[in-house]
Scaffold this motif. Structure first.
Motif, mmCIF file in Angstrom:
data_model
loop_
_atom_site.group_PDB
_atom_site.id
_atom_site.type_symbol
_atom_site.label_atom_id
_atom_site.label_comp_id
_atom_site.label_asym_id
_atom_site.label_seq_id
_atom_site.Cartn_x
_atom_site.Cartn_y
_atom_site.Cartn_z
ATOM 1 N N GLU A 1 0.824 -1.204 0.000
ATOM 2 C CA GLU A 1 0.000 0.000 0.000
ATOM 3 C C GLU A 1 0.862 1.259 0.000
ATOM 4 O OE1 GLU A 1 -2.548 -0.509 3.349
ATOM 5 O OE2 GLU A 1 -3.646 -2.198 2.448
ATOM 6 N N ILE A 2 1.947 1.240 0.769
ATOM 7 C CA ILE A 2 2.875 2.379 0.763
ATOM 8 C C ILE A 2 3.444 2.575 -0.632
ATOM 9 C CG2 ILE A 2 5.125 3.195 1.590
ATOM 10 C CD1 ILE A 2 4.508 1.791 4.256
ATOM 11 N N ARG A 3 3.832 1.462 -1.259
ATOM 12 C CA ARG A 3 4.394 1.533 -2.611
ATOM 13 C C ARG A 3 3.417 2.181 -3.580
ATOM 14 N NH1 ARG A 3 4.099 -3.917 -4.788
ATOM 15 N NH2 ARG A 3 2.045 -3.155 -5.399
ATOM 16 N N GLU A 4 2.152 1.742 -3.538
ATOM 17 C CA GLU A 4 1.176 2.270 -4.486
ATOM 18 C C GLU A 4 0.854 3.736 -4.193
ATOM 19 O OE1 GLU A 4 -0.035 0.605 -7.287
ATOM 20 O OE2 GLU A 4 1.676 -0.580 -6.613
ATOM 21 N N ASP A 5 0.928 4.140 -2.917
ATOM 22 C CA ASP A 5 0.631 5.525 -2.547
ATOM 23 C C ASP A 5 1.754 6.479 -2.930
ATOM 24 O OD1 ASP A 5 -1.811 4.847 -1.531
ATOM 25 O OD2 ASP A 5 -1.148 4.762 0.561
ATOM 26 N N THR A 6 2.984 5.983 -2.973
ATOM 27 C CA THR A 6 4.126 6.888 -3.119
ATOM 28 C C THR A 6 4.861 6.773 -4.450
ATOM 29 O OG1 THR A 6 5.605 5.282 -2.035
ATOM 30 C CG2 THR A 6 4.537 6.918 -0.632
ATOM 31 N N ARG A 7 4.741 5.649 -5.114
ATOM 32 C CA ARG A 7 5.512 5.471 -6.351
ATOM 33 C C ARG A 7 4.926 6.318 -7.474
ATOM 34 N NH1 ARG A 7 4.158 -0.486 -8.779
ATOM 35 N NH2 ARG A 7 5.988 0.059 -9.979
ATOM 36 N N LEU A 8 5.758 6.588 -8.479
ATOM 37 C CA LEU A 8 5.237 7.175 -9.703
ATOM 38 C C LEU A 8 4.340 6.154 -10.379
ATOM 39 C CD1 LEU A 8 8.452 8.856 -11.157
ATOM 40 C CD2 LEU A 8 6.475 10.028 -10.193
ATOM 41 N N GLY A 9 3.250 6.610 -10.983
ATOM 42 C CA GLY A 9 2.375 5.705 -11.713
ATOM 43 C C GLY A 9 3.101 5.074 -12.887
ATOM 44 N N PRO A 10 2.551 4.011 -13.454
ATOM 45 C CA PRO A 10 3.244 3.313 -14.540
ATOM 46 C C PRO A 10 3.495 4.184 -15.764
ATOM 47 C CG PRO A 10 0.985 2.509 -14.281
ATOM 48 C CD PRO A 10 1.278 3.362 -13.098
ATOM 49 N N TYR B 1 -1.033 -6.658 -6.924
ATOM 50 C CA TYR B 1 -1.680 -5.564 -6.210
ATOM 51 C C TYR B 1 -1.319 -4.247 -6.889
ATOM 52 C CZ TYR B 1 -3.025 -2.391 -2.464
ATOM 53 O OH TYR B 1 -3.596 -1.375 -1.732
ATOM 54 N N GLY B 2 -2.317 -3.414 -7.186
ATOM 55 C CA GLY B 2 -2.048 -2.124 -7.812
ATOM 56 C C GLY B 2 -1.365 -2.296 -9.151
ATOM 57 N N HIS B 3 -0.261 -1.561 -9.324
ATOM 58 C CA HIS B 3 0.449 -1.582 -10.594
ATOM 59 C C HIS B 3 1.719 -2.431 -10.551
ATOM 60 C CE1 HIS B 3 -2.245 1.436 -12.100
ATOM 61 N NE2 HIS B 3 -1.866 2.350 -11.226
ATOM 62 N N GLU B 4 1.817 -3.337 -9.575
ATOM 63 C CA GLU B 4 3.089 -4.041 -9.414
ATOM 64 C C GLU B 4 3.364 -5.027 -10.548
ATOM 65 O OE1 GLU B 4 3.142 -6.098 -5.718
ATOM 66 O OE2 GLU B 4 1.707 -7.621 -6.302
ATOM 67 N N ALA C 1 -6.542 13.938 -22.512
ATOM 68 C CA ALA C 1 -5.225 14.432 -22.110
ATOM 69 C C ALA C 1 -4.730 13.493 -21.007
ATOM 70 C CB ALA C 1 -5.325 15.861 -21.595
ATOM 71 N N ALA C 2 -3.437 13.388 -20.844
ATOM 72 C CA ALA C 2 -2.831 12.494 -19.846
ATOM 73 C C ALA C 2 -3.295 11.047 -20.014
ATOM 74 C CB ALA C 2 -3.110 12.973 -18.431
ATOM 75 N N PRO C 3 -3.190 10.498 -21.224
ATOM 76 C CA PRO C 3 -3.617 9.100 -21.418
ATOM 77 C C PRO C 3 -2.670 8.132 -20.725
ATOM 78 C CG PRO C 3 -2.487 9.901 -23.373
ATOM 79 C CD PRO C 3 -2.637 11.086 -22.456
ATOM 80 N N GLY C 4 -3.214 7.051 -20.193
ATOM 81 C CA GLY C 4 -2.372 6.047 -19.554
ATOM 82 C C GLY C 4 -1.556 5.273 -20.576
ATOM 83 N N PHE C 5 -0.317 4.938 -20.208
ATOM 84 C CA PHE C 5 0.577 4.190 -21.102
ATOM 85 C C PHE C 5 0.635 2.701 -20.761
ATOM 86 C CE2 PHE C 5 3.624 7.920 -22.318
ATOM 87 C CZ PHE C 5 2.565 8.554 -22.957
ATOM 88 N N ARG C 6 0.125 2.333 -19.585
ATOM 89 C CA ARG C 6 0.329 0.966 -19.110
ATOM 90 C C ARG C 6 -0.200 -0.068 -20.095
ATOM 91 N NH1 ARG C 6 -2.539 -1.632 -13.793
ATOM 92 N NH2 ARG C 6 -1.410 -3.610 -13.718
ATOM 93 N N MET C 7 -1.347 0.206 -20.707
ATOM 94 C CA MET C 7 -1.949 -0.760 -21.627
ATOM 95 C C MET C 7 -1.074 -1.004 -22.848
ATOM 96 S SD MET C 7 -4.937 1.647 -23.264
ATOM 97 C CE MET C 7 -5.240 2.494 -21.737
ATOM 98 N N HIS C 8 -0.225 -0.018 -23.184
ATOM 99 C CA HIS C 8 0.662 -0.159 -24.343
ATOM 100 C C HIS C 8 2.020 -0.716 -23.939
ATOM 101 C CE1 HIS C 8 -2.373 2.225 -26.353
ATOM 102 N NE2 HIS C 8 -2.186 3.223 -25.498
ATOM 103 N N ASN D 1 -10.592 -0.042 -17.675
ATOM 104 C CA ASN D 1 -9.360 0.430 -17.046
ATOM 105 C C ASN D 1 -8.539 -0.735 -16.504
ATOM 106 O OD1 ASN D 1 -10.113 3.058 -17.539
ATOM 107 N ND2 ASN D 1 -11.069 3.326 -15.544
ATOM 108 N N LEU D 2 -7.232 -0.706 -16.793
ATOM 109 C CA LEU D 2 -6.357 -1.771 -16.309
ATOM 110 C C LEU D 2 -6.260 -1.756 -14.792
ATOM 111 C CD1 LEU D 2 -5.623 -1.831 -19.354
ATOM 112 C CD2 LEU D 2 -3.274 -2.306 -18.660
#
Length: 876
Positions: free
Chosen positions: A153-162, A345-348, A447-454, A388-389
């Motif tokens: 949870e700390i990781r997901e709260d503090t890390r930069l998004g994917p 969990y999250g974006h891991e 604007a600000a499209p997510g890149f994770r799916m690509h 949404n992923l």
């Protein structure tokens, strides 16, 4: 066991230049210092049971199981805690593997050092590792589940998004530095005037008007419709009456969504009844009064990514779902789907685990299903309304299937809206045909499209969506860097920094520099105080007006947090002497040299480390450097200089009364030493020493000429303004004040040598000792003062740093009494201002008063005030 302190290192540091992200925990083992692991019954068995994955830790052995072997043979608890902290992070989805455990020099006390991915999670791991180790020692049960989940949870709260993270990773790959500007997704790429910024996937180049348009779905649809882009028919409603009119006009099925929503918030799709429609309107109006009602377009959900107005890639998006097998309930199918090793969990991981929420319940309710319902074989059960992923959806890369007409349309849409980073949502049977022909439509422009799916599709080819962003922001291979000269050493750092910055400014550079007095941007003080650490350096590197940085890097900042930069162009090491010894685990001169060597070790491969050839420890640093090396020396006949010059190297020396640059065997005489103001006609030997590396450092930049350097040397006049606390001289009617920041034995010797060359008698010295120095260092200051002064006044610093005033004064007196060979009057006046005033009032004509300043600005201001009163004829 007791944790004494935890430090977060964020840059090149004492433990590792390459591993910038380290936790340094000072741990007191207390009674466990006498109990290695092989003396604790059952310790290894309990550890293997609780953390079997530690088997993969090789430690110093050759293969897996090496760490367990060390535990069996007997190792100390600090070493065990290091490995536990690493493994806890790995189990929480942050693979970490570097660690060190070393004694601080105090019995039973250790530095436990290990790397981290997210600093808050690393700090948590440090504390949790001590708890786990204690439980293993005490043979108590310990449940790791809570610790691991908390770190996730700390990781997901503090890390930069994917998405942001992928852009930063691409920048780092190209040697472009970054600075995280807040705890969210605002990031600076590059330094100074060359910086660019991103927030998520919006760049500093992105039009705010375009972002505003994209945020208004109705405005976007109107612009696209006017440009003959296929969009769903629809309207904006604000009430149930408007909703009824829209239904009458367009018929079912419908989509209702907020007019300015994003990420699918408040969206409801495939509405087929009035009850569904009213609930959907209520959900949309949570995000604003107005909602869009559109005809529901059937087909598949595609996302097309356009960057710098060029088509990059496309993905098919599928909402979180399960496929029935005719035997098991929906809950069982979800649990089985979540067992996929790609889900985390999250974006891991590539995919996110599917969770049950209100949207899931709503979709099941609409089908009259529950989690216990057994769907038919091969039945697709959708669990989320959007693809949404982050909610468990999947993506499939379809870049190679997109029809050229659709590519042209996507690039045109980006131009119409004005978005240089643009995500286009399309609903259509496929993208293999022009959507105008197969009934498809443009649903949204983001604007600000997510890149994770690509970047991490569940199926198909991964696309480096970050690459074209960096190409756009930093074209033609630019790294976004500005020149950095970093300066370290024991003495002379601040004067060398100020002179170097002045020479660069003379050459037309817009200089930002840090010193022990403050941070300056183009000679304007921005921060006051000791600013020689990474926070101050980051301040300069973040300033968009700076095109050249000169950074003083002191021991304290290096040990507390590391350097703020990963690479510099030129590093200067002035010297290494006994100062701050016994602090932060640095107990020997060799250890201190290792601290200072961090700075030259960050010099880029084609840059230069400028080392003091007259200092053995500094000269030895050359052996561990992977860059060009140059030297400076007060002796042109120094064999090291001779050898280096013979081999074609660069050096700068004090030669025949000149500051002379050596290019191999060629000499370039820059200026006579007596013509350089800060040398006081050559009497201030230490300022000659400070001048040498400053001259060479600036000469190594091709766009700084010898003429610029000569002009800079001649205009750098010692004064409280340019060199505060460094040989500042104040002329009074009957006496003279010399104020200097000399605060260690080496500095006092250099200052004393200068004092001996000055006119004035008697020579009065106002001295002090720094509380956190060793006893012998404080005594040394006392004994040295007897060599240079006819009268001594002992004062105390404002910050006594762990000692009493009486202790410091006592040590100084011991040094004075041990060394003095003549009768020297000694007066004790604790407060600095009172000591200065006493010296002034007691002065006889011709007296030279030398003060070793504590807080430089306060001492100088008080002396200036005395001078102003004297000039005004007022009583003092």
């Amino acid at each position: 066991m007791k944790i004494e302190e935890i430090k977060i290192l964020r840059g090149p540091n004492y433990w590792s230049v390459r591993r910038a992200k380290l936790i340094q925990m000072k741990l007191d083992l207390e009674e466990m210092e006498q109990r290695p692991t092989n003396t604790i019954d059952g310790f290894l068995d309990r550890m293997q049971s609780l953390l079997p994955s530690l088997y993969e830790h090789r430690c110093s052995e050759d293969g897996p199981g090496g760490f367990f072997t060390r535990v069996q043979e007997g190792t100390w608890m600090g070493h065990v805690i290091e490995h536990i902290a690493l493994e806890l992070q790995t189990l929480a989805g942050m693979d970490c593997g570097f660690g060190r455990t070393r004694s601080t020099g105090k019995d039973g006390e250790y530095f436990v050092v290990f790397d981290y991915m997210e600093e808050d999670a690393g700090v948590y791991a440090a504390k949790a590792a001590v708890r786990v180790a204690q439980a293993l020692i005490d043979a108590k049960e310990y449940d790791l589940t809570e610790d691991i989940q908390t770190m996730r949870e700390i990781r997901e709260d503090t890390r930069l998004g994917p998405s942001t993270g992928s852009i930063v990773d691409e920048a780092v790959k190209r040697g472009i530095p970054f600075i995280r500007l807040n705890k969210q997704s605002l990031v600076q790429l590059g330094y100074g005037v060359h910086q660019k910024r991103i927030r998520a996937t919006i760049a500093s180049t992105t039009s705010t008007i375009a972002v505003d348009i994209a945020g208004d779905k109705e405005e976007t649809k109107n612009l696209l419709d006017a440009a003959q882009i296929p969009v769903p028919r629809g309207t904006v409603v604000r009430s149930e009456e408007g909703l009824k009119d829209a239904i009458d006009r367009y018929g079912y099925p419908l989509v209702i969504k907020p007019i300015d929503g994003n990420h699918g918030k408040g969206n409801t799709t495939n509405i087929t009844t009035w009850e569904q429609a009213t609930k959907a309107l209520e959900a949309a109006q949570k995000y604003g009064r107005s909602a869009i009602v559109e005809k529901f377009i059937t087909g598949y959900d595609f996302r097309v990514l356009v960057i710098n107005y060029k088509f990059i890639c496309a993905a098919l998006r599928t909402p979180a779902s399960v496929i029935g097998d005719g035997e098991h309930a929906i809950q069982w199918l979800i649990d089985e789907t979540n067992k996929d090793s790609r889900r985390g969990y999250g974006h891991e991981k590539v995919l996110t685990q599917i969770t049950i929420d209100q949207f899931t319940q709503k979709m099941l309710d609409e089908k009259n299903y529950t989690l216990e319902t057994i769907p038919a074989k091969d039945e697709l059960v959708l669990l989320k309304p959007t693809a949404n992923l982050s909610t468990g959806g999947t993506s499939t890369d379809v870049t190679d299937e997109v029809h050229p007409v659709n590519i042209f349309m996507a690039e045109r849409i980006a131009r119409i809206i004005g978005l240089d980073i643009c995500g286009i949502d399309i609903m259509a049977p496929d993208l293999k045909k022009p959507i105008a022909e197969n009934g498809g439509a443009i649903l949204e422009v983001n604007a600000a499209p997510g890149f994770r799916m690509h970047v991490e599709p569940a199926e198909g080819i991964a696309r480096n969506a970050a690459e074209p962003v960096i190409d756009m922001l930093f074209p033609k291979g630019s790294t976004g860097r500005i020149p950095i000269i970093a300066i370290t050493g024991t003495n002379g750092k601040t004067t060398t920094t100020r002179l170097t910055a002045h020479l660069c400014k003379t050459a037309g550079k817009k200089v930002g520099y840090t010193t022990s007095d403050g941070v300056y941007i183009q000679n304007q003080m921005m921060m006051k105080g000791d600013c020689t650490g990474p926070v101050s350096a980051k301040f300069v590197l973040s300033d968009p007006t700076v095109d050249f940085a000169v950074l003083e890097c002191a021991r304290g900042g290096l040990l507390k947090a590391g350097l703020a930069f990963d690479k510099c162009d030129v590093a200067i090491v002035t010297n290494v002497t006994a100062d701050h010894m016994g602090l932060a685990g640095i107990n020997t001169l060799e250890q201190m040299a290792r601290v200072k060597s961090v700075v030259p070790e960050t010099v880029r491969k084609d840059g230069f480390a400028i080392l003091n050839a007259d200092d053995d420890l500094v000269y030895k640093m050359k052996d561990d450097l992977d860059c060009n090396v140059a030297f400076f020396s007060m002796d042109e006949n120094n064999p090291r200089i001779k050898r280096h010059s013979k081999n074609g190297g660069y050096a700068v020396v004090h030669e025949n009364g000149y500051v002379t640059i050596l290019k191999g065997t060629w000499k370039i005489r820059v200026l006579k030493v007596r013509d350089i103001p800060i040398t006081f006609e050559g009497r201030a030997i230490h300022n000659i020493m400070n001048t040498l590396p400053a001259v060479l450092a600036t000469y190594l930049f091709r766009d700084i000429s010898i003429e610029d350097i000569r002009t800079g040397l001649c205009t750098f006049v010692p004064s409280p303004a340019l060199t505060p606390g460094r040989l500042n001289i104040f002329e009074f009617k009957k006496c003279k004040f010399l104020a200097d920041f000399a605060h260690n034995p080496a500095g006092l010797e250099l200052l004393g040598n200068f004092v001996n060359k000055m006119d004035g008698s008697p020579k009065v010295g106002i001295i002090s000792g720094t509380g956190d120095r060793r006893d012998e260092d404080i005594r040394k200051l006392g004994s040295l003062s007897t060599k240079y002064f006819d009268e001594i006044i002992i004062r105390c610093d404002k910050n006594l740093r762990g000692r009493t005033a009486e202790e410091i004064v006592g040590l100084l007196l011991e040094g004075i009494n041990e060394a003095k060979t003549k009768d020297i009057p000694v007066t004790i006046i604790y407060k600095e201002e009172d000591a200065i005033l006493h010296a002034y009032n007691s002065a006889t004509p011709g007296t030279l008063i030398t003060i070793m300043c504590d807080v430089v600005t306060e001492a100088l201001d008080f002396i200036k005030e005395l001078k102003a009163k004297e000039d005004a004829g007022a009583g003092v």
